[in-house]
Motif scaffolding. Structure first.
Motif, PDB file in Angstrom:
ATOM      1  N   GLU A 126       0.734  -1.204  -0.075  1.00 31.25           N
ATOM      2  CA  GLU A 126       0.037  -0.160   0.111  1.00 31.25           C
ATOM      3  C   GLU A 126       0.533   1.296   0.037  1.00 31.25           C
ATOM      4  O   GLU A 126       1.815   1.395   0.575  1.00 31.25           O
ATOM      5  N   THR A 157      -3.871   4.847  -1.595  1.00 28.63           N
ATOM      6  CA  THR A 157      -5.076   5.487  -0.637  1.00 28.63           C
ATOM      7  C   THR A 157      -5.689   6.557  -1.224  1.00 28.63           C
ATOM      8  O   THR A 157      -5.217   7.120  -2.213  1.00 28.63           O
ATOM      9  N   HIS A 159      -6.911  10.377  -0.588  1.00 26.78           N
ATOM     10  CA  HIS A 159      -6.772  11.507   0.189  1.00 26.78           C
ATOM     11  C   HIS A 159      -7.902  12.584   0.226  1.00 26.78           C
ATOM     12  O   HIS A 159      -7.685  13.329  -0.917  1.00 26.78           O
ATOM     13  N   ASP A 223     -12.465   7.974   6.790  1.00 25.87           N
ATOM     14  CA  ASP A 223     -12.258   8.581   8.348  1.00 25.87           C
ATOM     15  C   ASP A 223     -13.185   9.851   8.449  1.00 25.87           C
ATOM     16  O   ASP A 223     -13.595  10.633   7.463  1.00 25.87           O
ATOM     17  N   GLN A 294      -7.129  -3.618   9.160  1.00 26.88           N
ATOM     18  CA  GLN A 294      -6.376  -2.655   9.747  1.00 26.88           C
ATOM     19  C   GLN A 294      -5.181  -3.294  10.374  1.00 26.88           C
ATOM     20  O   GLN A 294      -5.300  -4.458  10.701  1.00 26.88           O
ATOM     21  N   LEU A 337      -3.591   7.225  13.903  1.00 24.04           N
ATOM     22  CA  LEU A 337      -4.971   7.476  12.817  1.00 24.04           C
ATOM     23  C   LEU A 337      -5.750   6.231  12.988  1.00 24.04           C
ATOM     24  O   LEU A 337      -6.902   6.044  12.740  1.00 24.04           O
TER      25      LEU A 337
END
Ligand SMILES: Cc1cc2nc3c(=O)[nH]c(=O)nc-3n(C[C@H](O)[C@H](O)[C@H](O)COP(=O)(O)OP(=O)(O)OC[C@H]3O[C@@H](n4cnc5c(N)ncnc54)[C@H](O)[C@@H]3O)c2cc1C
Ligand SMILES: NC(=O)c1ccc[n+]([C@@H]2O[C@H](COP(=O)([O-])OP(=O)(O)OC[C@H]3O[C@@H](n4cnc5c(N)ncnc54)[C@H](O)[C@@H]3O)[C@@H](O)[C@H]2O)c1
Ligand SMILES: C[S@@+](CC[C@H](N)C(=O)[O-])C[C@H]1O[C@@H](n2cnc3c(N)ncnc32)[C@H](O)[C@@H]1O
Length: 722
Positions: A126, A157, A159, A223, A294, A337
């Motif tokens: 990742e 990812t 953003h 998130d 996770q 995070l």
């Protein structure tokens, strides 16, 4: 999205090689290439405005094109070989043959299941999008290096703050994912979240990803936005990741492989661990194909999570997300995070070394190897997913220690391939872009068919214009300061330029003690095969024959040969000697006199404007210059010299003098004028010696050319002085 019709008539089925009632394209999938074609004139539905890809002028396929009888599902690799074989045996089939290609796109989930069944573990990596163009350039170089270890896929990812869907912004999540797929040749998964987006915007973003060739999405809620206390969906948006999974399924059917996130410690916002597992099950039932977890600090947490998931009936693969600790700060950031507590044992171990980056990294590698070994030995994981934090060293070492890094020496084809599923059948390219594969991919990115088997007639092929020489994946990986050291801080004559070419080929240091490892036409060091002709190349370059591309003749070298081999073992490789170079007008005058004496040589000579254009090639007849003969297969001919494509290439080849070289000097400086003069006055030449079993005559031709030119000059001088 348009509804694509079910192929129902026997004739259509036979023509398309499809079985009875086979769904060609159900409206939730991409329009097939066939439907694209009919959309261009035969009345069937075409791409909607949501299909961002403009309809290009089609590449004219070779007359004996296997693709023309392939179905969409075959192209997607969803139709098995077995299925096709049973079709061939079917008595209801008409006598038109079914062509199937051995190269098929295999979706990530199928690759994972295959590896799981075979018990051969894999890894995935990742990355997050870079902030700057130079960061993007560095990250692309990291992708190239990590691609050598053969990750099953890599992911990028999402953003929300970095304008993630903006495909005009090179550093956005979507652009970087597209670059990884198309230019680094890595199967790519793009993360997407629901934060701050309406459903329509999410759909648009998915189409953008699709149009770049991306086939895998990690569907996330996202998130909480900065400062938010609790989750609130955007007006007109989606509530949970499960809704995004449903949206993808509704709009795209099986086009995307869908991955979702799992939380071995329970998601921080969820009331209970079991409720969170139930929500994970909902995501899988909505269509998710796999789960990435996770990060976690103890394997027991992961093992319990997997067995709890299995207990409630979640059967899809679950990949453990592993973070090799690389620094004190990045560990505490990641923990913050993900809202996880770092175990005391780890904190105690790194506290005394927290200012020593090397020691912390060594500890991180040691810990990650220990964790991964146990995970792999458990039999509960098909592979491991690594949070790289965009760094390569630690993860590479971990992979090597685990034996997961599998650098493959044998190349499938002589040129670097992309991972775009649209190009999976691509087998042939013109030799000219061989050292600039990213440019070739960009220039042909609008094609909806790619030549396989043979190149055919490229009259209808339209190459995208290349005005963006400064795109980070096209320009040199070396900064200007380094290029100046390699190519000369100041140039006073053409001979200074000739020396740069010689140093590049011989690997000798220049007057400043610097090695020339890049050229405008080749951003890599020369390849092993060039060592076979390096001395001869250096000799002609030192006399103003500035080569930018070459290959030695090869007559039946084993396909495993370290210098010229490619393809599967047990085959034989053949090459015609090839040279491509810039040289002066005076040399060209001599060359034109000599070439008629060598009928076994094809040539093409052109100047920057194209006004002077001499060739003995059939304009529309490509020449195969590299081919391989393999047991049990048709001959593969991956590289050709195509006179039409050469005209397109010459614009790029000449422009590189100015865009890549003159540009590093101040405008109107003496150095930039030297380069400009070469650009304006030299010609670009390619020579193919068709008589590949014999020693190449190309060197003789060039020696004769240089001798004739010298004697002409002498004659002129003595005529002028008398
Ligand atoms: C592998 C991985 C990659 C990630 N990549 C990114 C990234 O690229 N960008 C980014 O911004 N974030 C990323 N995240 C973080 C992620 O967005 C957050 O953890 C987010 O808080 C939850 O996302 P989710 O997709 O798991 O959400 P969901 O699955 O939607 O779950 C969110 C919460 O809602 C609960 N829930 C789900 N459905 C329901 C329901 N029907 N009713 C009530 N409650 C429900 C869940 O139990 C959970 O508590 C990533 C996380 C992981 C594990
Ligand atoms: N396992 C996980 O929980 C997991 C995995 C991936 C991402 N995420 C979440 O996804 C979100 C994004 O993750 P990520 O890893 O891409 O980033 P991140 O927020 O973890 O930051 C990663 C790096 O990107 C930088 N960065 C921050 N904002 C940026 C921006 N606008 N543009 C470019 N770079 C920026 C940060 O400085 C940091 O160095 C985060 O909220 C993170 O929690 C979670
Ligand atoms: C023409 S290709 C080789 C083709 C390959 N054999 C094939 O079949 O696809 C590129 C070759 O040019 C060589 N090359 C790069 N720069 C060169 C230069 N300046 N002069 C001569 N050859 C160069 C590279 O080392 C590489 O081997």
């Amino acid at each position: 999205m348009p509804e694509f019709k079910r192929i129902s008539s026997e004739t259509e089925m036979a023509q398309n090689g499809a079985g009875p009632g086979r769904l060609m394209c159900n409206g939730t999938q991409s329009p097939s290439k066939m439907n694209y074609r009919s959309a261009n004139g035969e009345g069937s539905p075409g791409p909607t405005s949501a299909e961002f890809r403009p309809i290009p002028r089609r590449f004219s396929p070779p007359s004996f094109d296997r693709q023309s009888s392939q179905t969409e599902s075959e192209r997607n690799g969803s139709s098995s070989r077995q299925e096709l074989e049973s079709l061939s045996a079917s008595s209801s089939r008409a006598n038109s043959p079914v062509w199937y290609n051995t190269r098929k796109y295999v979706p990530v989930i199928d690759r994972i299941l295959k590896r799981q069944a075979a018990g051969t573990p894999f890894f995935s990596l990742e990355f997050f999008p870079p902030r700057t163009d130079s960061g993007a350039s560095d990250l692309m170089a990291i992708f190239d290096r990590l691609a050598r270890g053969r990750p099953l896929f890599c992911d990028m990812t999402w953003h929300p703050k970095g304008d993630p869907s903006n495909t005009d912004k090179p550093t956005s999540s979507t652009s970087m994912a597209g670059n990884m797929l198309n230019y680094a040749g890595i199967e790519t998964m793009l993360h997407m979240t629901c934060v701050g987006l309406t459903t329509e915007q999410m759909k648009d973003n998915l189409y953008k990803a699709k149009n770049l060739g991306i086939r895998s999405i990690l569907a996330l809620r996202g998130d909480l936005p900065d400062g938010a206390e609790e989750w609130q969906k955007t007006d007109g948006g989606l509530d949970y990741a499960v809704d995004l999974v449903k949206l993808i399924k509704e709009e795209f059917g099986d086009y995307f492989v869908i991955c979702v996130a799992g939380y071995p410690d329970g998601h921080p916002e969820c009331k209970t661990y079991w409720e969170d597992i139930q929500h994970l099950k909902d995501k899988v039932e909505a269509g998710a194909d796999l789960i990435i977890t996770q990060l976690f600090f103890k394997n027991e947490t992961f093992f319990k999570y997997v067995s709890d998931c299995r207990k409630v009936g979640i059967t899809v693969p679950i990949l453990p997300g592993v973070l090799p600790i690389q620094g004190y700060k990045s560990l505490s950031n990641m923990a913050k995070l993900s809202k996880l507590e770092v175990p005391k044992e780890i904190l105690d171990a790194i506290e005394p070394i927290k200012t020593n980056d090397v020691a912390i990294r060594q500890y991180g590698i040691f810990k990650a190897v220990e964790i991964c070994r146990e995970l792999l030995n458990s039999g509960m994981v098909p592979g491991i997913h690594f949070y790289t934090l965009n760094r390569e060293k630690a993860v590479t070492q971990v992979l090597k220690e685990l034996g997961l890094w599998s650098e493959k020496i044998q190349r499938p084809l002589p040129w670097k391939q992309t991972a775009n599923h649209n190009r999976v059948e691509e087998e042939v390219r013109p030799i000219f872009w061989r050292c600039r594969p990213n440019s070739y991919v960009l220039r042909t990115s609008e094609w909806n068919e790619f030549p396989n088997g043979r190149w055919g007639d490229s009259r209808a092929a339209s190459f995208n214009d290349l005005q963006t020489y400064h795109l980070f994946y096209l320009k040199s990986r070396s900064p200007k300061t380094e290029l100046l050291k390699m190519w000369g801080e100041t140039l006073t004559s053409e001979e200074d330029v000739w020396k740069v070419f010689v140093n590049y080929l011989t690997g000798a240091q220049n007057e400043q003690g610097v090695k020339v490892t890049r050229m405008p036409w080749d951003d890599d060091e020369i390849e092993p095969e060039t060592s076979l002709i390096c001395e001869k190349l250096a000799s002609i370059n030192s006399r103003g024959v500035l080569t930018i591309n070459s290959q030695p003749r090869v007559n039946a070298a084993p396909s495993t040969d370290l210098k010229v081999g490619w393809g599967s073992p047990g085959g034989y490789i053949f090459q015609k000697a090839y040279l491509e170079f810039f040289t002066s007008k005076e040399n060209i005058a001599a060359l034109k006199e000599i070439l008629p004496r060598y009928p076994q040589v094809n040539y093409h000579i052109i100047n920057h404007s194209g006004e002077a254009d001499y060739t003995n090639c059939d304009e529309y007849q490509p020449i195969a210059v590299t081919w391989g003969v393999f047991p049990g297969k048709e001959i593969i001919q991956p590289t050709v010299v195509d006179p039409e494509a050469f005209k397109t290439w010459k614009d790029e080849a000449f422009a590189l003098w100015l865009e890549a070289w003159a540009h590093i000097y101040p405008k109107n400086s003496e150095s930039s004028r030297v380069i400009q003069n070469i650009h304006d006055g030299y010609y670009l030449v390619n020579l193919v010696d068709n008589d590949f079993p014999k020693e190449s005559v190309l060197w003789d031709i060039l020696e004769e050319m240089l001798t004739l030119k010298a004697s002409t000059e002498e004659t002129e001088i003595s005529a002028a002085s008398s």
